[in-house]
Design a protein around this motif. Structure first.
Motif, mmCIF file in Angstrom:
data_model
loop_
_atom_site.group_PDB
_atom_site.id
_atom_site.type_symbol
_atom_site.label_atom_id
_atom_site.label_comp_id
_atom_site.label_asym_id
_atom_site.label_seq_id
_atom_site.Cartn_x
_atom_site.Cartn_y
_atom_site.Cartn_z
ATOM 1 N N LEU A 162 0.735 -1.550 -0.142
ATOM 2 C CA LEU A 162 -0.664 0.141 -0.609
ATOM 3 C C LEU A 162 0.719 1.389 0.477
ATOM 4 O O LEU A 162 0.703 1.735 -0.658
ATOM 5 N N LEU A 163 1.956 1.436 0.927
ATOM 6 C CA LEU A 163 2.909 2.625 0.814
ATOM 7 C C LEU A 163 3.933 2.599 -0.487
ATOM 8 O O LEU A 163 3.738 3.584 -1.023
ATOM 9 N N GLN A 164 3.997 1.470 -0.901
ATOM 10 C CA GLN A 164 4.744 1.658 -2.492
ATOM 11 C C GLN A 164 3.601 2.326 -3.386
ATOM 12 O O GLN A 164 4.295 2.862 -3.946
ATOM 13 N N ALA A 165 2.352 1.380 -3.644
ATOM 14 C CA ALA A 165 1.338 2.287 -4.544
ATOM 15 C C ALA A 165 1.244 3.933 -4.472
ATOM 16 O O ALA A 165 1.378 3.935 -5.220
ATOM 17 N N LEU A 166 0.802 3.880 -3.015
ATOM 18 C CA LEU A 166 0.822 5.741 -2.911
ATOM 19 C C LEU A 166 2.457 6.210 -3.362
ATOM 20 O O LEU A 166 2.446 7.749 -3.958
ATOM 21 N N ILE A 167 3.519 5.626 -2.801
ATOM 22 C CA ILE A 167 4.681 6.806 -3.263
ATOM 23 C C ILE A 167 5.221 6.438 -5.219
ATOM 24 O O ILE A 167 5.171 7.152 -5.648
ATOM 25 N N GLN A 168 4.836 5.064 -5.594
ATOM 26 C CA GLN A 168 5.355 4.827 -6.763
ATOM 27 C C GLN A 168 4.053 5.748 -8.019
ATOM 28 O O GLN A 168 4.235 6.202 -8.456
ATOM 29 N N HIS A 169 2.500 5.333 -7.021
ATOM 30 C CA HIS A 169 1.986 6.353 -8.657
ATOM 31 C C HIS A 169 1.423 8.007 -7.228
ATOM 32 O O HIS A 169 0.615 7.430 -6.509
ATOM 33 N N PRO A 170 2.252 8.554 -7.892
ATOM 34 C CA PRO A 170 1.797 9.844 -7.397
ATOM 35 C C PRO A 170 0.288 10.690 -7.894
ATOM 36 O O PRO A 170 0.301 11.538 -6.647
ATOM 37 N N ILE A 171 -0.398 10.118 -8.709
ATOM 38 C CA ILE A 171 -1.637 10.549 -8.543
ATOM 39 C C ILE A 171 -2.632 10.252 -7.522
ATOM 40 O O ILE A 171 -2.748 10.792 -7.226
ATOM 41 N N ARG A 172 -2.208 8.893 -7.309
ATOM 42 C CA ARG A 172 -3.007 8.267 -6.101
ATOM 43 C C ARG A 172 -2.307 8.964 -4.744
ATOM 44 O O ARG A 172 -3.275 9.543 -4.084
#
Length: 143
Positions: free
Chosen positions: A96-106
């Motif tokens: 979840l943390l990686q998804a937020l960091i890797q996708h700035p739009i999220r």
């Protein structure tokens, strides 16, 4: 000494045949290169998934089995359950943390949602406090 004489048509035919052979050889080499690259590209790489490994200890064989007391069994069971829970919590939080960091739009969308929620709650409390203050200051008329 005899010198072979070729007519211009024979020379042309020989040049055409040698050129065809060279083109054919280059096409065969190109095709082999394409096929080897395709096979190398579509070859599945071994997955690097973490495997669950357990430590195995070798103990000497006992002719008479010994009973395990309940306290040590309960301690081992709770330790194992705690390890498993810690592993699952660690693996669920990291993606979840990686998804937020890797996708700035999220990240931007979640930040906007949090700001809107804070703004709505502040406006809600201000509206409630103004209605309560207005009800207190207005005199009630009894008919």
């Amino acid at each position: 000494m005899k010198i072979p004489i070729q007519t211009p048509f024979e020379q042309l035919r020989n040049t055409v045949i040698t050129r065809q052979q060279r083109v054919h050889e280059s096409i065969v080499a190109f095709r082999a290169n394409i096929l080897s690259n395709r096979d190398a590209k579509h070859q599945q790489r071994p997955s690097r998934q973490e495997t669950i490994a357990r430590e195995v200890s070798i103990v000497p064989y006992e002719a008479t089995p010994k009973a395990v007391d309940a306290d040590s069994f309960a301690y081992a069971l709770t330790a194992e359950m705690t390890e498993i829970q810690a592993e699952t919590q660690h693996t669920t939080r990291r993606p979840l943390l990686q998804a937020l960091i890797q996708h700035p739009i999220r990240l931007l969308v979640s930040l906007v949602i949090v700001i809107l929620l804070v703004y709505i709650t502040i406006m809600f409390f201000q509206a409630n406090s103004q209605q309560g203050a207005a009800a207190i200051t207005q005199p009630t008329q009894i008919h």
